[in-house]
Design an enzyme around this catalytic site. Sequence first.
Site, PDB file in Angstrom:
ATOM      1  CG  HIS A  82      -1.790   1.228   1.270  1.00 11.90           C
ATOM      2  ND1 HIS A  82      -2.953   1.303   0.549  1.00 11.90           N
ATOM      3  CD2 HIS A  82      -1.662   2.412   1.900  1.00 11.90           C
ATOM      4  CE1 HIS A  82      -3.510   2.483   0.741  1.00 11.90           C
ATOM      5  NE2 HIS A  82      -2.750   3.185   1.555  1.00 11.90           N
ATOM      6  CG  ASP A 161     -11.560   4.147   6.791  1.00  9.15           C
ATOM      7  OD1 ASP A 161     -10.984   4.963   7.526  1.00  9.15           O
ATOM      8  OD2 ASP A 161     -11.413   4.114   5.557  1.00  9.15           O
ATOM      9  NE  ARG A 168      -9.560  10.895  10.158  1.00  9.39           N
ATOM     10  CZ  ARG A 168      -8.780  10.123   9.409  1.00  9.39           C
ATOM     11  NH1 ARG A 168      -9.230   8.976   8.932  1.00  9.39           N
ATOM     12  NH2 ARG A 168      -7.545  10.476   9.154  1.00  9.39           N
ATOM     13  CB  SER A 183      -7.989   5.554   8.131  1.00 17.32           C
ATOM     14  OG  SER A 183      -8.488   5.668   6.831  1.00 17.32           O
ATOM     15  CE  LYS A 187      -8.930   2.882   4.029  1.00 19.33           C
ATOM     16  NZ  LYS A 187      -9.108   4.279   3.629  1.00 19.33           N
TER      17      LYS A 187
HETATM   18  N1  URA Z   1      -5.740   7.509   3.451  1.00 15.76           N
HETATM   19  C1  URA Z   1      -6.680   6.827   4.117  1.00 15.76           C
HETATM   20  O1  URA Z   1      -7.177   5.815   3.618  1.00 15.76           O
HETATM   21  N2  URA Z   1      -7.075   7.257   5.314  1.00 15.76           N
HETATM   22  C2  URA Z   1      -6.572   8.374   5.900  1.00 15.76           C
HETATM   23  O2  URA Z   1      -6.974   8.713   6.994  1.00 15.76           O
HETATM   24  C3  URA Z   1      -5.603   9.093   5.195  1.00 15.76           C
HETATM   25  C4  URA Z   1      -5.200   8.624   3.974  1.00 15.76           C
END
Ligand code: URA
Length: 434
Positions: A82, A161, A168, A183, A187
Site C-alpha cells: 500500500h 472507515d 474527518r 484508517s 482496509k
Molecule cells: N488515506 C486513508 O485511507 N485514510 C486516511 O486517513 C488518510 C489517507
Amino acid sequence: MRMYDIILKKRNGGELTKEEIDFVVNGYTKGEIPDYQMSALLMAIYFQKMNKRETADLTMAMVNSGEVVDLSAIEGIKVDKHSTGGVGDTTTLVLGPMVAAAGAPVAKMSGRGLGHTGGTLDKLESISGLSIEMPKEKFIENVNKVKLAVAGQTANLAPADKKLYALRDVTATVDNISLIASSIMSKKIAAGADAIVLDVKTGAGAFMKTLDDSFALAKEMVDIGTNVGRNTVAIVSDMDEPLGLAVGNALEVKEAIDTLKGHGPKDLYELCMTLGSYMLILANKADTVEKARKILEETITSGSALNKFKEFVVAQGGNPDVIDNPELLPTAKNVIEYKAKKSGYINKIVAIDVGIAALVLGAGRETKESEVDLAVGIVLNKKVGDYVNEGETLCYIHVNDMSKLADCERRLENAFEIVEEKVEQRPLIFGVVT
Ligand code: URA
Ligand code: CA
C-alpha cells in the site's frame, strides 16, 4: 454506555477501553451515534491522541464493521502493498508482475484515483478490454493460476472507515497519526492480507510533509500490523517530485511496461526493487534483501516479469498486444512542449502541482463522479538536479481539450523551480521501519 461519557473521558485525556471503542464504531456505523457527537470525539482524539492499544482496537473495530475478505483459498502468503498516495506512482503495475514472477501470490484490491493522486484501476482500464470487475471465485482462481490479479475493492470493506473518513475530512481531523494509521490499516486487513508492505510517502506531494511525521506514521502502522498478527514493513520514500517521468493513466501504463522491459526511469525501478524485496521476504521467498533483489532483477533481465504482465492482461480480458506495441494505448491528440523560461539547475518539481496540472487536463477526478481521460497527462523531460537551458523542454503536455492548456501551463509554472547553483538530490528512500 453513553457517548457523552466517552467524549468527556477522552477530552480529559483518558484511555478508552476496547468496549468503549467498539461501542463508538458500531454505534456510528449504524447511525445510532450522531455526527455531532462523533465530531466532538474525533476532535478530542486529535488533541489528546490515542495510545498504541487504543489505535489497534480502533483498527480492528473498523475491520469488523464490514466484510473481511477470506483469501485462505489462495496458496502461499499473501503480501499486500500500500502506498499512502503519490503523483505518478506507477509501482503497483511494475511490482505486481515482478513479485508474481518470483512466485509470490499477489491478490491486489485497488482503488480509483481521486484529486491529484492516481489510481491503479483507472490506469489498468487504459488497456482495451481489461476488466477489474470479477466474482470473488474468479479472482482467487486467477491468483492461484497466474499469481496475480487486480480487482476493485469490495463495496462493504471497512464501512466504518468510509463514514469516519468523510466526517474527518470536513471537521479538520484528518491529520492525526492514529486516525490515518488505523484508517489505512483497517482496509488492508479487511482485504485479507497476511502481510503488508507500506510505502509511506514524504514531501510536498505527500500527506506527511516532514520526515519526522512520515516516520511516526510508518511506525504507527507497523505497530498496528504487528499487534494484530500481520507482519508489516514500511518504507519511507520521497514524494517531493513525481515518481518516474509519466503522470497520467495510459502514460503510466507505458512507463510500467518500459520498466518491466528494463529501460524505465531509475527512481521508479529502484523503489520497485526495494518494495518488492520486502514483499518477497514477507512471503518467505527470500531471507535477505540482497537475495530478494537478485531474484527480482532476474525477473526483469529474463523477461519473466514482462511475460507475467502479459499473462495477467490476458487473464483479465485485456489486449496483450499493448505490451509489445504500447502505441495501441489511448493517445492524446496533441503533445505540447512546455519550455524552460531560464537556464539553470532544477531545484524543485513540486509533485502536487504536477498532479494538479495533469488533473486539469482530465487525467484525474475532481469529484468521485468525474470522467477520466485516460490518454492525457504530463511526461517530464527533466528531473530534480538536472541542468536545463532556456527554451529547452521541461515536460510534454499530452492534451485532448486545448481549452484546458492555459490552466495546465499555469500550474506547471508553480511546479518548476530553477536556480543558478548546483542542486543536491534528495534521497529516494529515507529508511525502512520494521
Ligand atoms: N488515506 C486513508 O485511507 N485514510 C486516511 O486517513 C488518510 C489517507
Ligand atoms: Ca510515473
